[in-house]
Design a protein around this motif. Sequence first.
Motif, mmCIF file in Angstrom:
data_model
loop_
_atom_site.group_PDB
_atom_site.id
_atom_site.type_symbol
_atom_site.label_atom_id
_atom_site.label_comp_id
_atom_site.label_asym_id
_atom_site.label_seq_id
_atom_site.Cartn_x
_atom_site.Cartn_y
_atom_site.Cartn_z
ATOM 1 N N GLY A 202 24.934 -29.320 62.182
ATOM 2 C CA GLY A 202 24.576 -30.200 61.081
ATOM 3 C C GLY A 202 24.940 -31.640 61.373
ATOM 4 N N ILE A 203 24.382 -32.521 60.544
ATOM 5 C CA ILE A 203 24.697 -33.948 60.646
ATOM 6 C C ILE A 203 25.343 -34.384 59.337
ATOM 7 C CG2 ILE A 203 23.633 -36.260 60.605
ATOM 8 C CD1 ILE A 203 21.748 -35.313 62.804
ATOM 9 N N GLY A 204 26.383 -35.167 59.451
ATOM 10 C CA GLY A 204 27.040 -35.655 58.251
ATOM 11 C C GLY A 204 27.719 -36.990 58.496
ATOM 12 N N ARG A 205 28.382 -37.452 57.451
ATOM 13 C CA ARG A 205 29.054 -38.747 57.510
ATOM 14 C C ARG A 205 30.568 -38.525 57.396
ATOM 15 N NH1 ARG A 205 26.651 -43.754 56.553
ATOM 16 N NH2 ARG A 205 24.804 -42.874 55.570
ATOM 17 N N ILE A 206 31.299 -39.261 58.189
ATOM 18 C CA ILE A 206 32.762 -39.141 58.127
ATOM 19 C C ILE A 206 33.248 -39.842 56.857
ATOM 20 C CG2 ILE A 206 34.937 -39.752 59.261
ATOM 21 C CD1 ILE A 206 33.506 -39.432 61.949
ATOM 22 N N VAL A 207 33.985 -39.069 56.035
ATOM 23 C CA VAL A 207 34.432 -39.609 54.750
ATOM 24 C C VAL A 207 35.943 -39.804 54.695
ATOM 25 C CG1 VAL A 207 32.471 -38.790 53.401
ATOM 26 C CG2 VAL A 207 34.449 -37.256 53.774
ATOM 27 N N ASP A 208 36.616 -39.317 55.724
ATOM 28 C CA ASP A 208 38.076 -39.449 55.772
ATOM 29 C C ASP A 208 38.457 -39.242 57.233
ATOM 30 O OD1 ASP A 208 40.705 -39.715 55.076
ATOM 31 O OD2 ASP A 208 40.831 -37.843 53.898
ATOM 32 N N SER A 209 39.389 -40.041 57.741
ATOM 33 C CA SER A 209 39.708 -39.885 59.159
ATOM 34 C C SER A 209 41.150 -40.205 59.476
ATOM 35 C CB SER A 209 38.791 -40.761 60.026
ATOM 36 O OG SER A 209 39.115 -40.591 61.405
ATOM 37 N N ARG A 210 41.773 -39.330 60.258
ATOM 38 C CA ARG A 210 43.068 -39.620 60.873
ATOM 39 C C ARG A 210 42.929 -39.427 62.384
ATOM 40 N NH1 ARG A 210 47.510 -36.454 57.366
ATOM 41 N NH2 ARG A 210 48.878 -37.510 58.855
ATOM 42 N N HIS A 211 41.707 -39.746 62.847
ATOM 43 C CA HIS A 211 41.370 -39.601 64.273
ATOM 44 C C HIS A 211 41.166 -41.002 64.846
ATOM 45 C CE1 HIS A 211 39.250 -38.521 67.939
ATOM 46 N NE2 HIS A 211 39.453 -37.229 67.696
ATOM 47 N N ALA A 212 41.751 -41.250 66.038
ATOM 48 C CA ALA A 212 41.725 -42.594 66.621
ATOM 49 C C ALA A 212 40.311 -43.063 66.963
ATOM 50 C CB ALA A 212 42.604 -42.628 67.875
ATOM 51 N N ASP A 213 39.425 -42.121 67.349
ATOM 52 C CA ASP A 213 38.106 -42.514 67.859
ATOM 53 C C ASP A 213 36.988 -42.455 66.829
ATOM 54 O OD1 ASP A 213 39.440 -42.726 70.238
ATOM 55 O OD2 ASP A 213 38.876 -40.707 70.914
ATOM 56 N N VAL B 295 27.761 -38.242 62.453
ATOM 57 C CA VAL B 295 28.033 -37.366 63.601
ATOM 58 C C VAL B 295 27.268 -36.039 63.494
ATOM 59 C CG1 VAL B 295 30.308 -38.266 64.272
ATOM 60 C CG2 VAL B 295 30.130 -36.617 62.384
ATOM 61 N N PHE B 296 27.005 -35.473 64.672
ATOM 62 C CA PHE B 296 26.439 -34.125 64.760
ATOM 63 C C PHE B 296 27.506 -33.186 65.290
ATOM 64 C CE2 PHE B 296 24.992 -30.740 67.572
ATOM 65 C CZ PHE B 296 24.173 -30.010 66.718
ATOM 66 N N GLY B 297 27.548 -31.980 64.774
ATOM 67 C CA GLY B 297 28.471 -30.971 65.284
ATOM 68 C C GLY B 297 28.161 -29.618 64.675
ATOM 69 N N VAL B 298 28.843 -28.600 65.178
ATOM 70 C CA VAL B 298 28.668 -27.255 64.608
ATOM 71 C C VAL B 298 29.682 -27.124 63.470
ATOM 72 C CG1 VAL B 298 28.618 -24.780 65.087
ATOM 73 C CG2 VAL B 298 27.885 -26.404 66.843
ATOM 74 N N PHE B 299 29.324 -27.717 62.336
ATOM 75 C CA PHE B 299 30.263 -27.874 61.226
ATOM 76 C C PHE B 299 30.238 -26.706 60.243
ATOM 77 C CE2 PHE B 299 29.344 -32.528 62.237
ATOM 78 C CZ PHE B 299 30.550 -32.723 62.901
ATOM 79 N N GLY B 300 29.224 -25.841 60.356
ATOM 80 C CA GLY B 300 29.160 -24.677 59.480
ATOM 81 C C GLY B 300 28.388 -24.938 58.199
ATOM 82 N N VAL B 301 28.110 -23.846 57.482
ATOM 83 C CA VAL B 301 27.332 -23.921 56.241
ATOM 84 C C VAL B 301 28.289 -24.222 55.094
ATOM 85 C CG1 VAL B 301 25.703 -22.727 54.741
ATOM 86 C CG2 VAL B 301 25.657 -22.299 57.216
ATOM 87 N N ARG C 101 29.939 -27.893 52.589
ATOM 88 C CA ARG C 101 29.738 -29.290 52.195
ATOM 89 C C ARG C 101 30.668 -30.233 52.965
ATOM 90 N NH1 ARG C 101 26.542 -31.026 48.373
ATOM 91 N NH2 ARG C 101 26.216 -28.880 47.708
ATOM 92 N N PHE C 102 31.898 -29.815 53.149
ATOM 93 C CA PHE C 102 32.872 -30.637 53.875
ATOM 94 C C PHE C 102 33.448 -29.833 55.032
ATOM 95 C CE2 PHE C 102 32.967 -32.439 49.572
ATOM 96 C CZ PHE C 102 32.819 -33.798 49.860
ATOM 97 N N ALA C 103 33.560 -30.490 56.188
ATOM 98 C CA ALA C 103 34.138 -29.815 57.351
ATOM 99 C C ALA C 103 35.214 -30.688 57.959
ATOM 100 C CB ALA C 103 33.061 -29.526 58.389
ATOM 101 N N ILE C 104 36.234 -30.036 58.504
ATOM 102 C CA ILE C 104 37.293 -30.724 59.234
ATOM 103 C C ILE C 104 36.987 -30.586 60.719
ATOM 104 C CG2 ILE C 104 39.738 -30.584 59.882
ATOM 105 C CD1 ILE C 104 39.496 -31.675 57.145
ATOM 106 N N SER C 105 37.181 -31.674 61.493
ATOM 107 C CA SER C 105 36.889 -31.617 62.926
ATOM 108 C C SER C 105 37.912 -32.422 63.703
ATOM 109 C CB SER C 105 35.481 -32.173 63.187
ATOM 110 O OG SER C 105 35.266 -32.337 64.580
ATOM 111 N N ASP C 106 38.186 -31.980 64.930
ATOM 112 C CA ASP C 106 39.039 -32.792 65.819
ATOM 113 C C ASP C 106 38.176 -33.529 66.845
ATOM 114 O OD1 ASP C 106 38.176 -30.842 67.523
ATOM 115 O OD2 ASP C 106 40.170 -30.039 67.975
ATOM 116 N N GLY C 107 36.872 -33.464 66.656
ATOM 117 C CA GLY C 107 35.960 -34.192 67.540
ATOM 118 C C GLY C 107 35.396 -33.346 68.673
ATOM 119 N N ALA C 108 35.918 -32.128 68.850
ATOM 120 C CA ALA C 108 35.423 -31.281 69.942
ATOM 121 C C ALA C 108 33.963 -30.905 69.688
ATOM 122 C CB ALA C 108 36.273 -30.017 70.065
ATOM 123 N N GLY C 109 33.108 -31.159 70.677
ATOM 124 C CA GLY C 109 31.692 -30.809 70.561
ATOM 125 C C GLY C 109 30.914 -31.709 69.617
#
Lengths: 339, 339
Positions: free
Chosen positions: B75-86, B93-99, B101-109
């Motif tokens: 899926g594609i979404g917008r970052i709404v909160d971040s504690r990630h340097a990059d 962003v695009f990623g395998v975020f799952g079905v 509404r909100f997903a947590i990611s460390d940036g992998a993939g």
Amino acid sequence: MTAMNTQWRLAARPVGLPKPSDWEYVEEPAPEPSDGQFTVQLEYLSLDPAMRGWMNEGRSYVPPVGIGEVMRAGGIGRIVDSRHADYGVGERVFGVFGVQRFAISDGAGVMRVDTTLAPAPVQLGVLGMTGLTAYFGLLDIGRPEPGQTVVVSGAAGAVGSVAGQIARIKGCRAVGIAGGPEKCEWLTQELGFDAAIDYKRGDLRAQLRECAPDGVDVYFDNVGGEILDEVLRRLARGARVVICGAISQYNAEQPPKGPANYMQLLVMRASMTGFLVFDFAKRYPEGVAQLAKWLQSGELRSREDVVSDGLDKFPEVFLMLFRGENTGKLILQLTEDGP
Amino acid sequence: MTAMNTQWRLAARPVGLPKPSDWEYVEEPAPEPSDGQFTVQLEYLSLDPAMRGWMNEGRSYVPPVGIGEVMRAGGIGRIVDSRHADYGVGERVFGVFGVQRFAISDGAGVMRVDTTLAPAPVQLGVLGMTGLTAYFGLLDIGRPEPGQTVVVSGAAGAVGSVAGQIARIKGCRAVGIAGGPEKCEWLTQELGFDAAIDYKRGDLRAQLRECAPDGVDVYFDNVGGEILDEVLRRLARGARVVICGAISQYNAEQPPKGPANYMQLLVMRASMTGFLVFDFAKRYPEGVAQLAKWLQSGELRSREDVVSDGLDKFPEVFLMLFRGENTGKLILQLTEDGP
């Protein structure tokens, strides 16, 4: 010449295993060569699973044998009469001369046979189409690398027994699948296969897991059906499946069963490729030279199952192929004096 | 953040088409990112046939989705909160975020999405995994040559519609197989396919003969089953069959039907090869650049079937794939404001 020719002609398209009524036995005066032709007296006939396919109607890589035509078969014989400039009486030749005692040829597709190199049966086997099929199929289509696992089905058959040995020579782990403990013992004890699987013992899946613990990198398939399906489940990533034959399906009365697990090709990024030895005709000399060298050094063993019952018994002897009754190359000997 | 997250989790392994009881709808407070993580608010979900395979138990190219886990999806979404340097708030962003509404990611993939290049749905389609699957599958596995006949099944689907267009761009005769006259007309009138076959019209064999009179050099298969079997009957010598998917079998309650005519691979010296786009990851930039260029020049058309019913309707919208109800890339839109 006043000799009589005898022939087996195709009388009907078989349904399932060929029955006696699918054949017609014909006796007639041996033919005389015209200008540019010679007569061959057949000594050895090559009996091959592919012949069953030639008996069916329909599109294939060669036209079917017509009803009323002499059954197609490769063989080795001696020229007994010649009006051909390049072929003299007494020469030994290989050709697709058919299931008969005497054949007329104009030399097309005929190859001279040098029996000082190896006896005629070996020249129909390891040094003939059989060995070449194993050689090009395994090396060019299967592309095995040292250390990889190569599984061969119909491994005690003519082509399979050579394919597995070439895999072993090339530094692969050679695993053969065959029917019965005698054949399996022959593979491991005599031919140097690393392991053999007796499909008649059942639980093919467990046997495969044990014999190919790291998966199957190359599968050289002569049988199709359930065995193909089970091996597909065990493919290694990037595996190559070589489709050489499908003997389990040749006499099927139902439409053949396709490999239900073919989507393993996607999961494992694998390929399944069919081939015909005829496409490598230009490279036959290379193949024969290499096979002869291995044979001479003892790295490669040849075994022919020569049945000397003569032409009369052809229909019965042919069925040995489909009953798993031959080990190595099945050959029908027509003359008593031999090579 | 005090927003609520909603998720679809896998509740049971489906037998046949997924039923409502195979899903669990969960509402819970949206998660907070830890150090090195960010939160994505999903805008568009990519709905793909392959997702059905991920719901099954057993060995495949990725582990199955576990029971109780959020269903896997790109899926594609917008970052709404971040504690990630990059990654900063507001980035797409695009990623395998799952079905969900909100997903947590460390940036992998995760890949950044540049929506100035093309709208987000196009980036999930032609410029995403979909387009890349068509690109590498057709060109690297199918290896079509100008003038050859390329047949694509599922041709009105996301991957098929791109594969057929690339075949046309490369100078091949592009033939699409799809269900219904509207889809077929779209293929020939809008996408420039040379011919289209409506499998629902019946007599696939006759339609194939008409549309591929010289045989099929490349078959890009998304469907499997009977269509694969019919195309195998029509292969040209040396043909390449690309196994991209088998949507007709994904919901089968019986063991899948294998391609009964696979021995045509031998007759035609043809190959059947499976692939996964992930293996081409290093070449994604090349693929995206070429696809974007074709898109920009108008040689390649993109079509997304964007369903804006929102997350609640996911189980129903997902089934459109297996009912042949989408044309082009099926996408579920989760937010109203769009790209």
